[in-house]
Enzyme design. Structure first.
Site, PDB file in Angstrom:
ATOM      1  CD  GLU A 258      54.180 -59.635  29.269  1.00 17.00           C
ATOM      2  OE1 GLU A 258      53.300 -59.947  28.507  1.00 17.00           O
ATOM      3  OE2 GLU A 258      55.032 -59.796  29.588  1.00 17.00           O
TER       4      GLU A 258
ATOM      5  CG  HIS B 280      59.802 -56.884  18.956  1.00 16.91           C
ATOM      6  ND1 HIS B 280      60.092 -57.620  18.779  1.00 16.91           N
ATOM      7  CD2 HIS B 280      59.439 -56.720  20.346  1.00 16.91           C
ATOM      8  CE1 HIS B 280      59.796 -58.913  19.837  1.00 16.91           C
ATOM      9  NE2 HIS B 280      59.241 -58.230  20.928  1.00 16.91           N
ATOM     10  CG  HIS B 281      66.021 -54.472  20.705  1.00 18.22           C
ATOM     11  ND1 HIS B 281      66.930 -52.720  21.078  1.00 18.22           N
ATOM     12  CD2 HIS B 281      65.804 -54.009  18.995  1.00 18.22           C
ATOM     13  CE1 HIS B 281      67.052 -52.502  20.404  1.00 18.22           C
ATOM     14  NE2 HIS B 281      66.994 -52.614  19.531  1.00 18.22           N
ATOM     15  CD  GLU B 282      61.990 -61.689  23.524  1.00 18.92           C
ATOM     16  OE1 GLU B 282      60.644 -61.177  23.670  1.00 18.92           O
ATOM     17  OE2 GLU B 282      63.159 -62.805  24.444  1.00 18.92           O
TER      18      GLU B 282
ATOM     19  CG  HIS C  67      56.264 -57.376  26.814  1.00 16.18           C
ATOM     20  ND1 HIS C  67      54.967 -57.677  27.199  1.00 16.18           N
ATOM     21  CD2 HIS C  67      55.825 -55.901  26.849  1.00 16.18           C
ATOM     22  CE1 HIS C  67      54.300 -56.839  26.507  1.00 16.18           C
ATOM     23  NE2 HIS C  67      54.922 -56.141  26.789  1.00 16.18           N
ATOM     24  CD  GLU C  68      58.231 -61.717  27.570  1.00 13.70           C
ATOM     25  OE1 GLU C  68      59.601 -61.233  27.394  1.00 13.70           O
ATOM     26  OE2 GLU C  68      56.697 -61.916  27.192  1.00 13.70           O
TER      27      GLU C  68
ATOM     28  CD  GLU D 226      51.682 -62.705  25.963  1.00 13.14           C
ATOM     29  OE1 GLU D 226      51.908 -62.128  25.272  1.00 13.14           O
ATOM     30  OE2 GLU D 226      52.885 -62.928  26.929  1.00 13.14           O
TER      31      GLU D 226
ATOM     32  CD  GLU E 121      54.639 -63.840  31.247  1.00  9.49           C
ATOM     33  OE1 GLU E 121      54.601 -65.354  30.716  1.00  9.49           O
ATOM     34  OE2 GLU E 121      55.665 -62.798  30.483  1.00  9.49           O
TER      35      GLU E 121
END
Lengths: 680, 680
Positions: B476, B377-379, B457-458, B482, B175
């Site tokens: 992402e 959602h799985h962070e 993401h990431e 963001e 990022e």
């Protein structure tokens, strides 16, 4: 022989402070200052200023570990201590006899605010001409074994700059021509990496005391921001150590002039004092060798009809050395192992068994009788594992025969060294990884036990360990003269003027100058004048200096060879009269055994007219200057051998004009007369 | 749904030749050619030309292995085979429906002349708009397990060039804002790295089919010479595989125009066809979410009075989605684990247990009734080891509840991912190392078994694996919207025009556009006009597109929101009308479910007047153009909300003038009328 002269050494310790946002310190004469701060995320950074102007913009500190969360965030400044130090110590041999070690020290303890609560110190030593800093890991519960994946140390250049550098992680090890680019154009670079800012400040990045750790290269992240890039290890970690331990010092030599880098003692001062005790057995000397003839394909290392290392050839070289007052004779290819495909293998080398046509005992006996020493040779092809299996026997043999210096060799592509791992298996390794750092110190300490000095070729980089181990007398670690024998291309005229301000800042180099036979297999041959070849003995420092050419070239040219006979290899003092990186330099050194001074001036491909004020000579005293200068037609390309040898009387008030040809140089011996009288 | 349409696929195999000094091949229309040669030391290199001019100068190939001599010298060209291929296949969803895969293939076998006699193939696939090549290790006696220390592949740019790049091995993952520098100023770079030569040629470097291998970054060795730099692994090797296996493809997309890079299918074509069979359950869609309000600090992921993921808030979003025809609702912070110091830890996350104020069953039931899906959602905070211990249970739960897409997250600093090693221990890892490559495919295949799509993401970088696993819908992997919420700095106006020609060449990105509330915590807020926000839905491709703003901002602005309601997320065709990297771009796409076309044009900080020839429309057919353009006073800084919405009738013969404000854009829907008649 060795003693330490403590002029003043005292401590000032400030009691650990409460967590503060930053810690600061200045160098003794307030030239340099450093500031360490932590940001809102607990990320530490340091910055360096000189006379109030930023030199290193805020730059990160920390580590990525392979088996634990990284040490880089969430840190608080948990302690701070300062210390002053001023001592003068004596080098057993070197560029100067007495070295002043004067610095202010700032020790900052960084501790994790919570979680594992690990801690480490960052120790800065501020000299007026440079900064060293290192990490120290104390013994602690949650960080017993430190497995370093990446060292996150950064160096962010505050000012636009030009940089002299060679690439890292290439197929070769350290033998490259130097790039001169803008800072923003540097790739992965080896150290020393030398910088000149557009404001004229000179900065050299390197490291000191590389012990049981991986060598540091520099990666440019973006813009002028550089990051430590440790040489890969043989396991998952680049470095694996048990706490407590310190890292090597990360060093910045900082000076207004290029010459100020050369006369800096920072690297030596950051190393530990001599641990070997009396080292009077370490003898600076000049030497000839059975060597250049192999590079010219006149002889071979391997056995057979062209074998160079015969008894007869060795005796011939011993006779020559004795006749001309040179101390040593190197003979390469004396031992079994050169006949197969040894490159990158090395497991066939014997370190005790000579070829049948080389009578080792007879040669060493003969040398002893002549007052000359045989310089031993241990080529390993970077197979350190194999070498270690015979090393002690090899050194024992040499000790028995009176060999007091050994040239080691690690010829192999980068990444293709072989080391014995802690797991008892042989691993492929990089020449500058932690295992090779350990190996080289093992060689040096085993040699020291037998009063043998080590001159390592294709070595690990020099980081000043000669202070601690004065038998580590020299090394290669750059493109030496051999590239002028066969390099495609060879060394261009600017090469030595680059080396002096880059590689040579690390320590002595066995460059092997003294070539008079300029036509070689390399397209440009030896790209200097004869006068420059002589000047290299003064400008490129090494306590062991080769007269590298074929003996016949010396025998045919006794007059210029006289300078090689005369020039010392051990000095009381060294000064740089002028110099610009990659362009030219004039260095004067005072003989340690007499009152004589020697001057060397060299140029790149440009002709130069330099001025040398002789104020370094003793006031009022007369000196006979024996001058070896480029003739009127001298030019490295067309008339390298055009040399004028002349004498004149000078005193400290004289100012000489040094006229250097393209690719040229000048060498002068200043012979001190009796005080107050012209010398006879 | 999925079928493969083989227009022509045939083979031409030349029998293995005798050892030759070089092997050559041209692309089908003779645009590109490649030549592989070995030098006197048996070192292989390849070179690429385009229309007879060098693009990649001779560049090395090979490997350093950690437990065996390197594979790089002493190689001979032991075999050579060529093959032609031409096939058109259908994407289940994508930027276009049909993709032609037409290439000539050169397979070269390199074998060691003696010693271990190891061998490997280098396979080149030459397209007219790019080249892919990879190494293939066959099963063999002396190379069973391949432990790669370094991949030595080089890319030596033949021409001076400008490069768009982001740094590798930094504290963040992917990022960053893009650098635009001369080639000689690139540091360690991630891929895609995009190059424009001074002659105007565009080249993008990346990789395809990153399977069970470490992601490749590029290190600049010196000048314009780049070298593969594999992401570190968790052991001594960067990659460890058992032969036989292929490496990922090293790819070069090569085009005269920047747009030619965008329309290239090289990356997808070099991936294996769909292995999942019927993937009609993978649904492109738009979605809203309980998300932007957290980025603005109006709500929290953690539980408590500001908890965003409440049942009530979810139902509100479901109502909104249903009302406006959006397919999904993302709810972040629904599950236990957000209350501690989760960053870089992640071991407290539950993938099955909702917070008490979030009734997961009620929410999913309600969504189902409304014809909307909850996006799961799985962070993980990059704790892949912990995630894998619950992943199957998490997916089982979602499957039971009708959740058909899951956004995964790997928030942690670079190098701080955690993976379960083959030794049964948890290791720290880099986001793009071999273990994380394995992990992501494990997630994707476990999800596929339950008919769940993944939006990571990431993430690990996109290398076109969506072709093989079409449930890997988006990710992402760059600075998303963001950063405009809280970035210091945020995304500048040029950011998206950089992304389209760099990151987006890898594959879809969940950029989360559609912001109307331009004031944020970031100093410049959202640095675009409203018209540009709409144009991002066309220019930045993703099959899953968020309408990312607060619902109230949409409810207050129904007219511009209409475009977000209308714009499809699945396309029959994509064309680039114009574009320059980092400056501007105009992209048109044809809806897959109708005859409508959509246009998006965006600019950087400069105002632009672009021309759009509508020749892509069906000839003779009338279209109603619904235009969302910057108003006369529009400017991202002063009047981002100045938007003009207007309609006009157009045909394929029209040429539109697109006037874009600084930081502006334009979005157009071309609604097809019945054939031959103006649309009502």
């Amino acid at each position: 022989m060795l003693f330490r002269l403590a002029l003043a050494a005292w401590l000032l310790v400030i009691a650990p402070a409460v967590a503060a946002p930053s810690a600061k310190l200045e160098s003794p004469d307030k030239v340099l200052s450093v500031e360490l701060t932590t940001d809102g995320d607990g990320r530490p950074s340091y910055a360096i200023s000189r006379l109030g102007k930023p030199v290193i913009a805020p730059s990160r500190l920390g580590f990525i570990l392979v088996d634990a969360p990284k040490l880089e965030r969430n840190l608080t400044l948990a302690g701070e201590a300062t210390r002053r130090f001023d001592e003068t110590w004596e080098q057993p041999w070197g560029e100067r006899r007495f070295v002043r070690n004067r610095y202010n020290e700032l020790r900052v303890t960084l501790a994790e605010k919570n979680g594992l609560q690990r801690r480490f110190d960052v120790v800065f030593r501020l000299y007026d001409d440079g900064v060293g800093f290192r990490y120290e890991f104390p013994d602690q519960t949650n960080l017993k074994t430190v497995k370093i994946g990446e060292e996150l140390t950064e160096f962010s250049l505050a000012e636009p700059a030009t940089v002299w550098w060679i690439p890292a992680y290439e197929w070769n090890r350290e033998e490259y021509l130097y790039h001169r680019t803008r800072a923003e154009e540097v790739g992965d670079a080896q150290t020393p990496m030398t910088v000149r800012t557009d404001n004229g400040l000179h900065i050299a990045f390197h490291e000191a005391a590389l012990v049981d750790y991986s060598g540091m290269n520099l990666t440019r992240v973006e813009g002028r921001r550089f990051k430590a890039a440790l040489t890969p290890g043989v396991g998952g970690a680049k470095v694996e150590r048990t706490a407590p331990f310190p890292t090597p010092w990360r060093t910045l030599q900082i000076a207004d002039t290029a010459g100020g880098l050369v006369t800096s003692n920072l690297i030596l001062n950051l190393n530990e004092p001599n641990t070997l005790g009396d080292v009077s057995w370490v003898k600076p000397m000049k030497y000839v060798g059975v060597w250049w003839e192999m590079h010219l394909d006149k002889k071979t290392w391997a056995s057979g009809p062209k074998h160079g290392a015969t008894t007869e050839n060795a005796l011939k070289h011993i006779d020559f050395a004795a006749r001309h007052g040179l101390g040593g004779v190197l003979v390469e290819g004396w031992n079994v192992g050169w006949d197969g495909d040894w490159f990158g293998n090395g497991q066939d080398f014997s370190f005790t068994q000579p070829y049948p046509d080389f009578d080792l005992k007879r040669v060493t006996d003969y040398a002893r009788d002549k007052g000359v020493v045989l310089i031993g040779h241990h080529e390993t092809s970077a197979n350190a594992a194999h070498y270690e299996s015979q090393m002690e026997a090899g050194f024992d043999l040499y000790k028995k025969l009176g060999v007091t210096a050994v040239k080691t060799g690690y010829v192999a592509d980068a990444g293709q060294a072989k080391v014995m791992g802690l797991d008892g298996k042989v691993h492929f390794a990089w020449h500058e990884g932690q295992d090779m750092a350990r190996h080289h110190l093992k060689v040096v300490t085993e040699a020291a036990e037998r009063q043998i000095a080590i001159n390592a070729h294709e070595p690990i980089k020099d980081t000043g360990l000669r202070r601690t181990y004065p038998n580590w007398i020299s090394r290669e670690g750059a493109r030496g003269m051999e590239f002028s024998a066969w390099g495609q291309p060879g060394n261009p005229p600017e090469h030595e003027t680059n080396l002096i301000f880059t590689r040579m800042l690390a320590g002595p180099m066995d460059y092997t100058p003294g070539i008079f036979g300029m036509k070689t297999k390399s397209p440009d041959g030896v790209a200097t004048t004869w006068a420059k070849q002589l000047a290299l003995y003064v400008t490129i420092y090494s306590p062991i200096q080769m007269a590298a050419d074929l003996l016949e070239n010396y025998e045919a040219n006794p007059k210029p060879f006289k300078f090689i006979e005369d020039v010392p290899t051990d000095w009381a003092e060294t000064l740089v009269l002028n110099g610009e990186i990659g362009d030219f330099v004039t260095i004067v050194r005072k003989d340690r055994k007499s009152d004589d001074w020697y001057l060397g001036a060299i140029s790149d491909e440009e002709g130069r007219v330099l001025t040398a004020s002789l104020g370094f000579l003793e006031p009022g005293r007369h000196y006979k200057a024996q001058i070896y200068r480029d003739g009127d037609k001298a030019d490295w390309k067309t008339a390298p051998q055009d040399i004028v040898i002349e004498e004149r009387e000078v005193t400290a008030t004289d100012v000489l004009t040094l006229r250097l040809a393209p690719g040229g140089g000048q060498a002068i011996r200043f012979m001190a007369a009796s005080k107050g009288k012209p010398r006879q």
